[in-house]
Each structure stands twice: as structure tokens, then as C-alpha cells.
Design a protein around this motif. Structure first.
Motif, mmCIF file in Angstrom:
data_model
loop_
_atom_site.group_PDB
_atom_site.id
_atom_site.type_symbol
_atom_site.label_atom_id
_atom_site.label_comp_id
_atom_site.label_asym_id
_atom_site.label_seq_id
_atom_site.Cartn_x
_atom_site.Cartn_y
_atom_site.Cartn_z
ATOM 1 N N ASP A 76 0.840 -1.204 0.000
ATOM 2 C CA ASP A 76 0.000 0.000 0.000
ATOM 3 C C ASP A 76 0.869 1.245 0.000
ATOM 4 O OD1 ASP A 76 -2.496 1.264 -0.078
ATOM 5 O OD2 ASP A 76 -2.491 1.568 2.099
ATOM 6 N N HIS A 86 0.359 5.651 0.630
ATOM 7 C CA HIS A 86 -0.461 6.854 0.829
ATOM 8 C C HIS A 86 0.410 8.091 0.675
ATOM 9 C CE1 HIS A 86 -4.568 5.574 2.027
ATOM 10 N NE2 HIS A 86 -3.929 4.430 2.251
ATOM 11 N N HIS A 111 -2.977 -1.282 6.251
ATOM 12 C CA HIS A 111 -3.647 -1.593 4.981
ATOM 13 C C HIS A 111 -2.914 -2.719 4.259
ATOM 14 C CE1 HIS A 111 -5.745 2.623 4.715
ATOM 15 N NE2 HIS A 111 -5.949 1.998 5.869
HETATM 16 MG MG MG Z 1 -4.559 2.318 1.841
#
Ligand code: MG
Length: 386
Positions: A236, A238, A270
Motif C-alpha cells: 500500500d 499513501h 492496509h
Molecule cells: Mg490504503
């Protein structure tokens, strides 16, 4: 066509020596009734062509519930004594008589294919065979006051188990002549002049009699159940934006910026959720928690881990270990690793030694190096029932 070998499973007892509101053959053991385990062992056995279960009269619906719609099993009501229940079962089989009948106690759920085989092989046209174990403990006879009155010679003493197998027609004739005082089927057969062979039983083929027997049976079943090991990976990213702290692996770290996302944007969690979902073949985090769903706005990402854990538990599984790598130029992760490990262990219901958190910078290369975002990857290994 009649089966060569039939099984008669006696579950008509109403006695309960440990105070539950149901007879012990209906109590749960590893998610199913004790009786269902016993029946299933015979159902799985290739040589068994027919199965009759004798249940307590007036409680046959409980037998049906316990067996959960096994429509190839015949259920008949028993009588007030074990002998009468066995006779009722033999009667049900007599319409299409088998050559051999194996009589098994419905409260012995751990019966194995090997013991069933040994009993079948031991039976012939003249001779019965029962599963039994030689007595290995020294035996004492007590006086009335709890002292030893005598030491009993254990030589050639055996403990009888079930199944007990017999040539069907001969057992039926013997049962018709039984006195009702016999404590097992072999005794009925012997009383009618039949010979009965002792074949190797299994110490784990215990009869559920007391509450602690259920615990022992659970432990034995857990050891027998094959487990299936699965691994999943997750990744993941961000973006970093204006703010005062970042959430990473369930820990809030004060920082001059924050991670931008629909939830708290915890990339570590995540990636971990995707690893767990991957291990159980359950898709990805976006399918379970769509960013279009208002419910997840600003949500703590440990809720996503909790949902992945629920899906894992639904499959009877558990986490073996998890390993998360955070890719970040800043903030410094090292001072927070121990807290992250504890937080993750708590979420995954494991001890902290089964969780690992690593961190690396990207040597000022790429979007992580330019501090535009933070990335994470994770691996999770899970154990599922085989
Ligand atoms: Mg995420």
C-alpha cells in the motif's frame, strides 16, 4: 442388495454423569455432536454398506439434528436397556441382512478406520471380534474402606472397547436368547457359545463418560486435524500532506505532515489487511471497505484488521506470523517499532514474537525518497483447517 458389512451405532442412552441437560452423545465436540463424529467414521469407511443409528425413544429429532441431514443413515428408536436397543437395531437391519454387523457405542467419537478394519478382518462366519487393549496398569481390588484387599493378576486381562463385530445371523440368534445382564455384545455372543477374538483397539478410542473426557477428546481431535498453511502479501501507498501526525501499524507518530486517505491512512495496517485477505483468498481491502463508503471516513484502520480477522476466524483459521516493512524517508520508525509490534500482536491475537516490523528509507530515491508519500508491504501466514 444387502451390504456385506453394516454398522449399528447405539446412542439410546439417556444417562448423563456430568450434569448437562442432554445425554452425552449429543454434546458438542469440536463443533459437532459426539455422535456425529462416531457416525462419520463409519460413513467414511469404504467397507461399511449400511448404517443404523439407535436413538433414545422420543428423542429421535435430536439424533437427526446431531447428524445434520445425513439421509443415508437409518435412525430407529431404542429401548430402556442397551440390550433392547441393540435388538431394535438388529431388527432394522434384518430386512436386508448383512454378513457382518459392527456394533459401536455412539459415545466413542474417536474411532479410527484402522480399528474398524481390524475388527472386520477379525470376524468370520463362526467368530466375533472386538476392539480391546491389554491392561498395562497393575490392578488392585479394594476392601470396603478404600484399602487394598488384593492385587489382581493382570496377565491376559483386556479392556473391551467398541466396535464389536459378529456374523449377523449368529448374533441375532444370540441376542434372542440373551438374559439382559450382559454388559456388552461380546458377552451375549459368548453366552450363546460363540468365540470372540480380541483385536487391537486404540487408547484414544475413549468413551465420553465424564466432562474431562470431552476436553481430552478435543485435544486428540486437534492433533489429528490436518492443517493447511497459507501465505498472502500486501502492498500500500499513501500520499503525505499537511497535518501533525501519521498513523503507522496502529501507532500515532507526531510528525510535521500527515498521510492522506479516506480512513486514517495507516499504510502498514492496509498492507497487512491485504496480506491476510490474500492468504484466505478473500479479495482485497478495496472490495471490503470501498473508499466511496462514508462509514470508513476517518476510520481507525484497526477496524479493517478486525474484519480481516473475523473472515479468518469464520474459516476456522488463525495467524501464524506477520511481517510488515515500512518504506519511509521520515519520520524515524525505529523508536516506535516495539509499540507497533505490541499493537499488531494485539490485533492479530498472537504473541509479539509472531509479529515483526521493519523499516527502510529509499535512499532519497523516488516518491518515498522525495517524501511525497509512505509505502508499506506485508506478508501474513495463516493456518486453516485442512
Ligand atoms: Mg490504503
Amino acid at each position: 442388495m444387502s451390504a456385506r458389512v453394516a454398522a449399528l451405532i447405539v446412542a439410546a442412552g439417556r444417562s448423563d454423569r456430568f450434569g448437562a441437560d442432554r445425554p452425552k452423545q449429543f454434546l458438542p465436540l469440536a463443533g459437532r455432536a459426539v455422535l456425529a463424529h462416531a457416525v462419520e467414521a463409519f460413513r467414511r469407511h469404504a467397507a461399511i454398506g449400511a448404517i443404523v443409528v439407535v436413538g433414545p425413544e422420543g428423542r429421535l429429532d435430536e439424533v437427526e439434528n446431531a447428524l445434520g441431514g445425513l439421509d443415508d443413515i437409518r435412525i430407529v428408536p431404542g429401548g430402556p436397556t442397551r440390550g433392547e436397543s441393540v435388538r431394535a437395531g438388529l431388527e432394522a437391519l434384518a430386512m436386508a441382512p448383512p454378513e457382518i454387523v459392527l456394533i459401536h457405542d455412539g459415545a466413542r467419537p474417536l474411532i479410527t478406520t484402522a480399528v474398524i478394519d481390524a475388527v472386520i478382518v477379525g470376524v468370520d462366519a463362526e467368530t466375533g471380534a472386538i476392539a480391546a487393549l491389554p491392561v498395562s496398569d497393575t490392578l488392585k481390588r479394594a476392601d470396603g474402606a478404600g484399602h487394598i484387599a488384593a492385587t489382581v493378576d493382570r496377565d491376559r486381562l483386556w479392556r473391551a472397547q467398541t466396535p464389536q463385530g459378529f456374523p449377523f445371523a449368529r448374533l441375532r440368534a444370540a441376542q434372542a436368547a440373551a438374559t439382559g445382564t450382559e454388559t456388552d455384545d461380546a458377552a451375549v455372543f459368548e453366552a450363546a457359545g460363540g468365540r470372540v477374538r480380541l483385536v487391537a483397539g486404540d487408547p484414544d478410542n475413549l468413551k465420553i463418560t465424564f466432562a474431562e473426557d470431552l476436553d481430552r477428546a478435543e485435544a486428540i481431535l486437534a492433533m489429528r486435524t490436518p492443517m493447511d498453511i497459507r501465505t498472502g502479501t500486501g502492498f500500500d501507498v499513501h500520499r503525505l500532506g499537511p497535518g501533525h501526525s501519521v498513523w503507522l501499524c496502529g501507532v500515532e507518530i507526531p510528525f510535521e505532515r500527515t498521510l492522506i486517505g479516506h480512513s486514517d491512512a495507516d499504510v502498514g495496517l492496509h498492507a497487512l489487511v491485504d496480506a491476510i485477505l490474500g492468504a484466505i483468498g478473500a479479495g482485497d481491502i478495496g472490495e471490503h471497505f470501498p473508499p466511496t463508503d462514508e462509514r470508513w471516513r476517518g476510520a481507525a484502520s484497526k477496524l479493517f484488521v478486525a474484519e480481516a480477522m473475523r473472515l479468518l476466524a469464520e474459516r476456522g483459521g488463525r495467524i501464524v506470523n506477520a511481517d510488515v516493512t515500512l518504506l519511509a524517508e521520515r519520520p524515524k520508525i525505529n523508536p516506535h517499532k516495539a509499540a507497533m509490534r505490541v499493537a499488531l500482536a494485539d490485533m492479530l491475537a498472537v504473541t509479539p514474537d509472531r509479529v515483526n516490523v521493519k523499516a527502510t528509507t529509499m535512499e532519497e530515491l523516488g516518491f518515498v525518497g522525495r517524501e511525497e508519500g509512505i509505502a508499506a508491504q506485508a506478508v501474513a501466514t495463516v493456518l486453516l483447517p485442512g
